[in-house]
Design a protein around this motif. Structure first.
Motif, PDB file in Angstrom:
ATOM      1  N   ALA A 248      -5.641  -2.036  -6.670  1.00 55.64           N
ATOM      2  CA  ALA A 248      -5.648  -3.248  -6.157  1.00 55.64           C
ATOM      3  C   ALA A 248      -4.190  -3.946  -5.819  1.00 55.64           C
ATOM      4  O   ALA A 248      -3.822  -4.458  -4.814  1.00 55.64           O
ATOM      5  N   GLN A 249      -3.283  -3.237  -6.670  1.00 58.59           N
ATOM      6  CA  GLN A 249      -1.793  -3.658  -6.432  1.00 58.59           C
ATOM      7  C   GLN A 249      -1.396  -3.070  -5.122  1.00 58.59           C
ATOM      8  O   GLN A 249      -0.558  -3.918  -4.557  1.00 58.59           O
ATOM      9  N   ILE A 250      -1.759  -1.959  -4.606  1.00 61.18           N
ATOM     10  CA  ILE A 250      -1.222  -1.210  -3.687  1.00 61.18           C
ATOM     11  C   ILE A 250      -1.799  -1.987  -2.400  1.00 61.18           C
ATOM     12  O   ILE A 250      -1.183  -2.134  -1.536  1.00 61.18           O
ATOM     13  N   SER A 251      -3.129  -2.005  -2.436  1.00 67.71           N
ATOM     14  CA  SER A 251      -3.757  -2.425  -1.383  1.00 67.71           C
ATOM     15  C   SER A 251      -3.366  -3.963  -0.822  1.00 67.71           C
ATOM     16  O   SER A 251      -3.370  -4.463   0.275  1.00 67.71           O
ATOM     17  N   THR A 252      -3.025  -4.824  -1.761  1.00 64.58           N
ATOM     18  CA  THR A 252      -2.601  -6.199  -1.575  1.00 64.58           C
ATOM     19  C   THR A 252      -1.181  -5.993  -0.966  1.00 64.58           C
ATOM     20  O   THR A 252      -0.931  -7.271  -0.078  1.00 64.58           O
ATOM     21  N   LEU A 253      -0.357  -5.266  -1.093  1.00 62.10           N
ATOM     22  CA  LEU A 253       0.931  -5.058  -0.209  1.00 62.10           C
ATOM     23  C   LEU A 253       0.967  -5.020   1.109  1.00 62.10           C
ATOM     24  O   LEU A 253       1.821  -5.408   2.006  1.00 62.10           O
ATOM     25  N   ILE A 254      -0.417  -4.915   1.643  1.00 64.96           N
ATOM     26  CA  ILE A 254      -0.555  -4.537   3.069  1.00 64.96           C
ATOM     27  C   ILE A 254      -0.357  -6.227   3.784  1.00 64.96           C
ATOM     28  O   ILE A 254      -0.163  -6.059   4.781  1.00 64.96           O
ATOM     29  N   PHE A 255      -0.625  -7.214   2.957  1.00 64.07           N
ATOM     30  CA  PHE A 255      -0.705  -8.399   3.346  1.00 64.07           C
ATOM     31  C   PHE A 255       0.922  -8.793   3.904  1.00 64.07           C
ATOM     32  O   PHE A 255       1.118  -9.837   4.429  1.00 64.07           O
TER      33      PHE A 255
END
Length: 293
Positions: A248-255
């Motif tokens: 979840a931490q990683i995927s949030t960075l895409i924003f």
């Protein structure tokens, strides 16, 4: 330590992806959308071949290619051939800030397609998130004005169609258990074959005078797109997801990517960033975030 490495890999991918909207527009100053795609796809194919060689995985890749040739022929048609041709055509028509913002709605499109194809249902919260995101698209497309004569509907339509193709590609992959790098290699291998056919048909039917005398600036721009939109960046992102202990931490960075991209679009391309773009992009990102909760 794995999570720290994962975040570093993910940040590298996000930063590189943030540059591609600017790179697309710079490349399209010298190249047609089909020329740009041809150079970029070939660059990506070579990149994945080098990665397979370094990792000594050619036996695995050949097995995948032989056992599932039909699947990857279809995949290669969608990505990179059809999807990126349509996407680059959209960028050729629209300001970079509009095209890149609309492109981020592909996850919304995928959720909509999952209803008929995967027999999934949508909750009220998901429908609200989608409406929010598409309100952002409408705001970006029209600039907040009701005078629709100023709206480039061809470019908007191409950008939205590209999200349909990209979402379809990922839906086809929902049950694909092949490892990502061999899978991407075969997508780009068959995609390159399709592009040979596309170029032949384009020269024969639409543009018999296609000029392949490309300036060096255009060539290097195409190589950059192939490396950092399609090739190396996918590898960095996949590595980040593999190392992560908290995805979840990683995927949030895409924003972070679309907003960093706007900064580059402003300073390098000289586009005036519209307030409606900022508001619309924020609505899209909020909608995407609510959708993934």
């Amino acid at each position: 330590m794995d999570q720290r490495k994962a975040i570093l890999y993910a940040l590298a991918a996000v930063l590189l992806w943030s540059t591609v909207a600017t790179a697309f527009k710079l490349a399209l100053r010298y190249l047609s959308p089909l020329q740009l795609l041809s150079i970029a796809a070939l660059t990506s194919l070579i990149t994945f071949a080098i990665i397979l060689t370094i990792q000594q995985r050619w036996r695995e890749a050949i097995h995948v290619g032989r056992s599932r040739a039909g699947f990857y022929i279809c995949q290669g048609f969608i990505n990179p051939a059809a999807y990126y041709w349509v996407l680059f055509a959209a960028y050729d028509q629209l300001p970079a800030q509009q095209a890149q913002a609309i492109n981020y709605t592909w996850a919304i499109t995928m959720s909509l397609l999952a209803v008929p194809f995967l027999k999934q249902s949508l909750t009220r919260k998901e429908l609200l998130a989608m409406l929010l995101a598409y309100a952002g698209v409408f705001l970006i497309a029209t600039g907040g004005a009701w005078d629709f004569s100023q709206t480039n509907w061809t470019g908007i339509g191409l950008a939205l169609f590209s999200t349909l193709l990209w979402a379809s590609y990922w839906l086809m992959n929902t049950k694909n258990t092949d490892k990502p790098i061999p899978a991407l290699f075969w997508c780009f291998f068959w995609g390159s074959i399709w592009l040979v056919l596309f170029n032949g048909a384009n020269a024969l039917i639409f543009d018999t005078s296609t000029n392949w005398s490309i300036p060096w600036a255009g060539l290097w721009a195409g190589v950059y797109v192939g490396l950092f939109e399609m090739g190396v960046t996918f590898f960095l992102w996949l590595t980040a997801m593999r190392l992560a202990t908290k995805t979840a931490q990683i995927s949030t960075l895409i924003f972070l990517s679309p907003f960093i991209s706007l900064i580059l679009i402003y300073f390098i391309l000289g586009e005036t960033i519209q307030v409606t773009t900022l508001i619309g992009l924020s609505l899209i990102c909020v909608g995407l975030y609510r959708l993934r909760e």
